[in-house]
Motif scaffolding. Structure first.
Motif, PDB file in Angstrom:
ATOM      1  N   LEU A 257       0.819  -1.210   0.000  1.00 51.16           N
ATOM      2  CA  LEU A 257       0.000   0.000   0.000  1.00 51.16           C
ATOM      3  C   LEU A 257       0.858   1.267   0.000  1.00 51.16           C
ATOM      4  O   LEU A 257       0.710   2.133  -0.854  1.00 51.16           O
ATOM      5  N   THR A 258       1.783   1.358   0.950  1.00 51.69           N
ATOM      6  CA  THR A 258       2.526   2.617   1.072  1.00 51.69           C
ATOM      7  C   THR A 258       3.521   2.788  -0.072  1.00 51.69           C
ATOM      8  O   THR A 258       3.712   3.886  -0.564  1.00 51.69           O
ATOM      9  N   ARG A 259       4.122   1.698  -0.516  1.00 50.28           N
ATOM     10  CA  ARG A 259       5.071   1.816  -1.631  1.00 50.28           C
ATOM     11  C   ARG A 259       4.356   2.185  -2.922  1.00 50.28           C
ATOM     12  O   ARG A 259       4.829   2.996  -3.695  1.00 50.28           O
ATOM     13  N   SER A 260       3.195   1.575  -3.150  1.00 50.06           N
ATOM     14  CA  SER A 260       2.469   1.860  -4.390  1.00 50.06           C
ATOM     15  C   SER A 260       1.862   3.254  -4.365  1.00 50.06           C
ATOM     16  O   SER A 260       1.762   3.920  -5.394  1.00 50.06           O
ATOM     17  N   ALA A 261       1.436   3.696  -3.191  1.00 49.88           N
ATOM     18  CA  ALA A 261       0.703   4.960  -3.116  1.00 49.88           C
ATOM     19  C   ALA A 261       1.634   6.152  -3.239  1.00 49.88           C
ATOM     20  O   ALA A 261       1.459   7.006  -4.108  1.00 49.88           O
ATOM     21  N   THR A 262       2.623   6.231  -2.346  1.00 51.87           N
ATOM     22  CA  THR A 262       3.450   7.429  -2.299  1.00 51.87           C
ATOM     23  C   THR A 262       4.933   7.105  -2.344  1.00 51.87           C
ATOM     24  O   THR A 262       5.765   7.983  -2.140  1.00 51.87           O
ATOM     25  N   GLY A 263       5.279   5.832  -2.589  1.00 51.43           N
ATOM     26  CA  GLY A 263       6.682   5.457  -2.646  1.00 51.43           C
ATOM     27  C   GLY A 263       7.363   5.483  -1.296  1.00 51.43           C
ATOM     28  O   GLY A 263       8.575   5.613  -1.213  1.00 51.43           O
ATOM     29  N   GLN A 264       6.598   5.336  -0.203  1.00 54.43           N
ATOM     30  CA  GLN A 264       7.196   5.275   1.131  1.00 54.43           C
ATOM     31  C   GLN A 264       7.360   3.814   1.531  1.00 54.43           C
ATOM     32  O   GLN A 264       6.495   2.988   1.244  1.00 54.43           O
ATOM     33  N   HIS A 265       8.449   3.503   2.273  1.00 55.13           N
ATOM     34  CA  HIS A 265       8.587   2.147   2.803  1.00 55.13           C
ATOM     35  C   HIS A 265       7.481   1.874   3.801  1.00 55.13           C
ATOM     36  O   HIS A 265       6.984   0.773   3.940  1.00 55.13           O
ATOM     37  N   ILE A 266       7.138   2.911   4.537  1.00 49.32           N
ATOM     38  CA  ILE A 266       6.049   2.816   5.505  1.00 49.32           C
ATOM     39  C   ILE A 266       5.588   4.244   5.759  1.00 49.32           C
ATOM     40  O   ILE A 266       6.345   5.191   5.543  1.00 49.32           O
ATOM     41  N   THR A 267       4.355   4.395   6.204  1.00 49.49           N
ATOM     42  CA  THR A 267       3.890   5.742   6.541  1.00 49.49           C
ATOM     43  C   THR A 267       4.358   6.094   7.946  1.00 49.49           C
ATOM     44  O   THR A 267       4.822   5.229   8.692  1.00 49.49           O
ATOM     45  N   THR A 268       4.213   7.352   8.331  1.00 47.53           N
ATOM     46  CA  THR A 268       4.637   7.764   9.663  1.00 47.53           C
ATOM     47  C   THR A 268       3.906   6.968  10.749  1.00 47.53           C
ATOM     48  O   THR A 268       4.519   6.524  11.708  1.00 47.53           O
ATOM     49  N   TYR A 269       2.617   6.786  10.572  1.00 48.92           N
ATOM     50  CA  TYR A 269       1.876   6.069  11.603  1.00 48.92           C
ATOM     51  C   TYR A 269       1.122   4.869  11.037  1.00 48.92           C
ATOM     52  O   TYR A 269       0.488   4.963   9.985  1.00 48.92           O
TER      53      TYR A 269
ATOM     54  N   MET B 183      -3.523  -8.644  21.585  1.00 45.63           N
ATOM     55  CA  MET B 183      -3.543  -7.250  21.137  1.00 45.63           C
ATOM     56  C   MET B 183      -4.128  -6.337  22.218  1.00 45.63           C
ATOM     57  O   MET B 183      -5.229  -6.571  22.701  1.00 45.63           O
ATOM     58  N   PRO B 184      -3.402  -5.269  22.586  1.00 49.47           N
ATOM     59  CA  PRO B 184      -3.955  -4.308  23.547  1.00 49.47           C
ATOM     60  C   PRO B 184      -4.875  -3.306  22.847  1.00 49.47           C
ATOM     61  O   PRO B 184      -5.071  -3.397  21.635  1.00 49.47           O
ATOM     62  N   THR B 185      -5.414  -2.365  23.603  1.00 51.84           N
ATOM     63  CA  THR B 185      -6.328  -1.372  23.025  1.00 51.84           C
ATOM     64  C   THR B 185      -5.734  -0.706  21.791  1.00 51.84           C
ATOM     65  O   THR B 185      -6.400  -0.510  20.792  1.00 51.84           O
ATOM     66  N   ASN B 186      -4.454  -0.367  21.859  1.00 50.08           N
ATOM     67  CA  ASN B 186      -3.842   0.369  20.763  1.00 50.08           C
ATOM     68  C   ASN B 186      -2.392  -0.058  20.571  1.00 50.08           C
ATOM     69  O   ASN B 186      -1.651  -0.184  21.546  1.00 50.08           O
ATOM     70  N   VAL B 187      -2.030  -0.332  19.333  1.00 57.21           N
ATOM     71  CA  VAL B 187      -0.633  -0.580  18.981  1.00 57.21           C
ATOM     72  C   VAL B 187      -0.251   0.431  17.914  1.00 57.21           C
ATOM     73  O   VAL B 187      -1.035   0.699  16.999  1.00 57.21           O
ATOM     74  N   LEU B 188       0.962   0.989  18.043  1.00 59.51           N
ATOM     75  CA  LEU B 188       1.392   1.988  17.072  1.00 59.51           C
ATOM     76  C   LEU B 188       2.727   1.619  16.465  1.00 59.51           C
ATOM     77  O   LEU B 188       3.615   1.131  17.162  1.00 59.51           O
ATOM     78  N   LEU B 189       2.855   1.845  15.163  1.00 59.56           N
ATOM     79  CA  LEU B 189       4.176   1.912  14.564  1.00 59.56           C
ATOM     80  C   LEU B 189       4.412   3.380  14.236  1.00 59.56           C
ATOM     81  O   LEU B 189       3.578   4.019  13.612  1.00 59.56           O
ATOM     82  N   ILE B 190       5.545   3.908  14.688  1.00 62.01           N
ATOM     83  CA  ILE B 190       5.859   5.310  14.420  1.00 62.01           C
ATOM     84  C   ILE B 190       7.161   5.360  13.638  1.00 62.01           C
ATOM     85  O   ILE B 190       8.173   4.817  14.060  1.00 62.01           O
TER      86      ILE B 190
END
Ligand code: SF4
Lengths: 475, 220
Positions: A257-269, B183-190
């Protein structure tokens, strides 16, 4: 004119867009950049194997769709997420309005959700006196301009900085500026107030995981996290096809998804939500609702070929690579989803009566099918829908609403006569002689054909006669 | 209405016009590249994160609070929101006691101090559950001690990552730690500071979330 009727007038809008250098420039520049970024992001990957996997995961989910939806519902409910079902956009709007009214809500802050655009939610909420504010920067710009998104990932891509600066100046009183940081910061300041005041946060969902009852939101700005964490109530609205089976199915789809959409390896969140705030927790909404919307999707589900449409993960790569989209821009389509995915999806959502020109607004160059991360054969589906538009029921009852809308009695008559002539040799030869003799009477204008081309004229002698003569002279 | 819609939708899906669908197999091999070394993972993590405007600071685990103190001092940051119970918070509080830093605690429901959180806090400090080398991502599992908004509302977010908690990929992190069963209420990748490209494809940072993300990588 209702918005659905507005969809019909594709050709006049296309002409206007083609004559608008600013639109063409804005889209050309943006699409070139996006294509380049996608190519770079996929370099270090076995792209084809990853696309195979993406397609297989989506197909696996679809092949068990009703069971997975029930599993999703059961697990969400266990986690404290309230699940609602809607057959169409109006029902979904009603469900959301009811929840808002129960909360005594006056204002809703929205993360990005194309499904909410599809059902014109803001409009419905406004009718009962609830204001909906878009918090994604692009959506916010589009909302201020009282327009609709022109791209599913970058809603305000049709505007350049100068136009946006002018708009923000007019509507919110910021200084005119070409400084994108300044413009962004002023939007941030206004939005921060809104997040704190909002009674309900509304979002879409990129994936809904049946196995765990989890909603996944993919974003860069953080407005999605704000909308789903600050207000006391969160409503997620999504199409029934967004369900995936396992948690482990998410990483490959996210990567695609992220690579195809905007060329990002992953989005910020990546924001994974598995329930409302627990007793001991300090933030997050007290109530989380999930609204599952059908709106034509279960009709698409009936047919093996059309089913592929539902694999879509809404990355937008097909529009970024589409030579037609790049030239006419997103608004020309007049539909929530523009570009190739719009052309294969909107006929099901709105019926072919209103979308008859979409499947044929394509050169069938095949670029969309080549880049689609889940291998949707878009060109083949376009051809299928073209056939549905003129002749839906010939082999079996069609599942496409409005099929046969382009069927025209003269065309049918001409083909019947042609078939008859070709199976009656004597009449065929007589007709051929007649046509050659009267060739000077052939019409100069032939509808759409002669708009850009010369009308063909029957030859003085048929191919048959030419060949006969050649054989005679050589023997 | 919803119940009726539910029954209709499920019925329509189950009574497909075309035959029942078969379940295809999915080959996940492409998701598991060769196992990288710790150095390779660290290098990749840092390259990815800095390429999206994140900052990485390496520090020996024993002296990590010195690195934190220097960082806060250099930027003259005072109002710091940090955990009360997690070791990261406890150690930082002790180390910052004799400085001008004003520690703040998220020990009430958001409703009780929303405007303070939005307007007063200058910087937040959180722990992480680990990192993902392939994409330069931090894994956060917010809880009562480190709530969800801690890593979102303050303009600067400092996260502490232990070098031996790096996973090569997202897939591996979730599988090795058995996320699916807990899985908890919220998991984030930043993965970097908040950003947008919605104005003519030009990147701008800090649109809704933090404009700076600083990762303190602790080496054992
Ligand atoms: S059809 Fe394919 S390329 Fe187009 S938006 Fe959907 S997933 Fe992306």
């Amino acid at each position: 004119m209702s918005s659905q009727e507005a969809v019909r007038h594709f050709h006049p809008r296309a002409r206007d867009a083609l004559n608008n250098p600013r639109i063409r420039q804005n889209f050309r520049r943006a699409m070139d950049g996006l294509m380049q970024k996608r190519a770079t992001a996929l370099q270090d990957h076995d792209t084809e194997a990853l696309r195979d996997l993406g397609a297989a995961i989506r197909q696996r989910a679809l092949s068990q769709l009703p069971d997975l939806l029930e599993q999703l519902e059961a697990n969400c409910t266990r986690n404290g997420i309230q699940v609602h079902w809607a057959q169409d956009g109006d029902q979904a709007c009603q469900i959301i309005t009811d929840i808002c009214q129960q909360q005594g809500a006056r204002s809703v802050i929205k993360g990005k959700s194309m499904v909410s655009e599809e059902m014109e939610l803001n409009h419905h909420l406004a009718e009962v006196g609830i204001t909906a504010l878009e918090s994604d920067l692009g959506e916010y710009i589009v909302q201020l301009a009282e327009e609709t998104p022109s791209h599913i990932i970058m809603p305000a891509i049709h505007k350049n900085t100068e136009e946006i600066s002018e708009l923000l100046h007019d509507k919110t009183g910021t200084q005119r500026s070409q400084d994108v940081d300044y413009l962004t910061a002023s939007a941030r300041a206004q939005m921060r107030q809104a997040f704190q005041r909002a009674d309900v946060g509304l979002s879409g969902a990129n994936f809904a995981i049946a196995e765990t009852g989890t909603l996944c939101l993919v974003e860069n700005e953080g407005n999605g996290r704000m909308s789903t964490t600050v207000p006391p109530c969160h409503i997620a609205v999504t199409g029934i096809e967004k369900v995936v089976q396992h948690l482990a199915d998410v990483p490959p789809l996210l990567s695609l998804l992220t690579r195809s959409a905007t060329g990002q390896h992953i989005t910020t969140y990546l924001n994974m939500i598995t329930g409302p705030r627990k007793a001991e927790e300090q933030d997050g909404p007290q109530a989380v609702h999930l609204v599952l919307v059908d709106n034509g999707r279960s009709d698409i589900y009936q047919d093996d070929q059309l089913l592929d449409t539902l694999r879509c993960i809404r990355c937008g790569a097909c529009m970024n690579h589409c030579p037609v989209y790049t030239r006419v821009g997103g608004h020309t389509y007049g539909t929530t989803y523009p570009g190739p995915i719009g052309k294969i999806l909107m006929p099901h959502l709105l019926g072919l009566e209103d979308t008859r020109d979409l499947p044929s607004a394509s050169s069938l160059c095949g670029a969309c099918g080549e880049v689609c991360p889940v291998r949707i054969p878009i060109p083949e589906l376009l051809v299928r829908l073209r056939r549905e538009a003129v002749d839906g029921d010939s082999s079996r009852p069609s599942v496409v609403r409005g099929h046969g809308v382009k069927r025209h009695w003269t065309e049918v008559g001409v083909w019947r006569a042609w078939a008859w002539l070709n199976s009656h040799p004597r009449c065929y030869r007589a007709a051929l002689r007649l046509v050659m003799a009267l060739r000077f009477l052939s019409p100069r204008r032939l509808g759409g054909w002669t708009r850009y081309r010369k009308a063909p004229r029957p030859a003085a002698r048929s191919l048959h006669q030419h060949l006969l003569q050649r054989n005679r002279s050589s023997s | 209405m919803s119940q009726e819609a539910r029954a209709r939708i499920l019925h329509h899906l189950r009574q497909r016009t075309d035959r029942a669908l078969s379940v295809p197999t999915s080959n996940f091999r492409v998701m598991t590249p060769d196992t990288p070394t710790r150095e390779q993972m660290l290098e990749r993590f840092e390259r990815c994160l800095t390429s999206v405007h994140g900052e990485v600071i390496h520090t020996p685990a024993a002296q990590w609070t010195d690195a934190l103190r220097d960082l806060l001092q250099a930027r003259q940051l005072k109002r710091l929101l940090l955990p009360a119970r997690h070791a990261v918070g406890v150690e930082a509080r002790a180390a910052l006691a004799d400085t001008e830093v004003e520690p703040m605690t998220y020990d009430r429901p958001i409703e009780d101090w929303q405007s303070e959180l939005f307007e007063k806090v200058e910087v937040s400090l959180t722990s992480t559950e680990g990192g993902i080398a392939e994409t330069g991502s931090l894994i956060l599992w917010p809880d009562a001690d480190q709530p969800r908004l801690m890593s979102l509302v303050p303009p600067i977010h400092i996260a502490v990552l232990d070098a031996d908690r790096l996973y090569p990929t997202f897939q591996e992190a979730m599988q090795r730690e058995h996320w699916a069963t807990r899985m908890p209420t919220n998991v984030l990748l930043i993965s970097g500071p908040s950003k947008t490209a919605d104005i003519e494809q030009t990147l701008a940072y800090g649109v809704h979330g933090p404009r700076e993300l600083i990762v303190l990588v602790r080496h054992p």
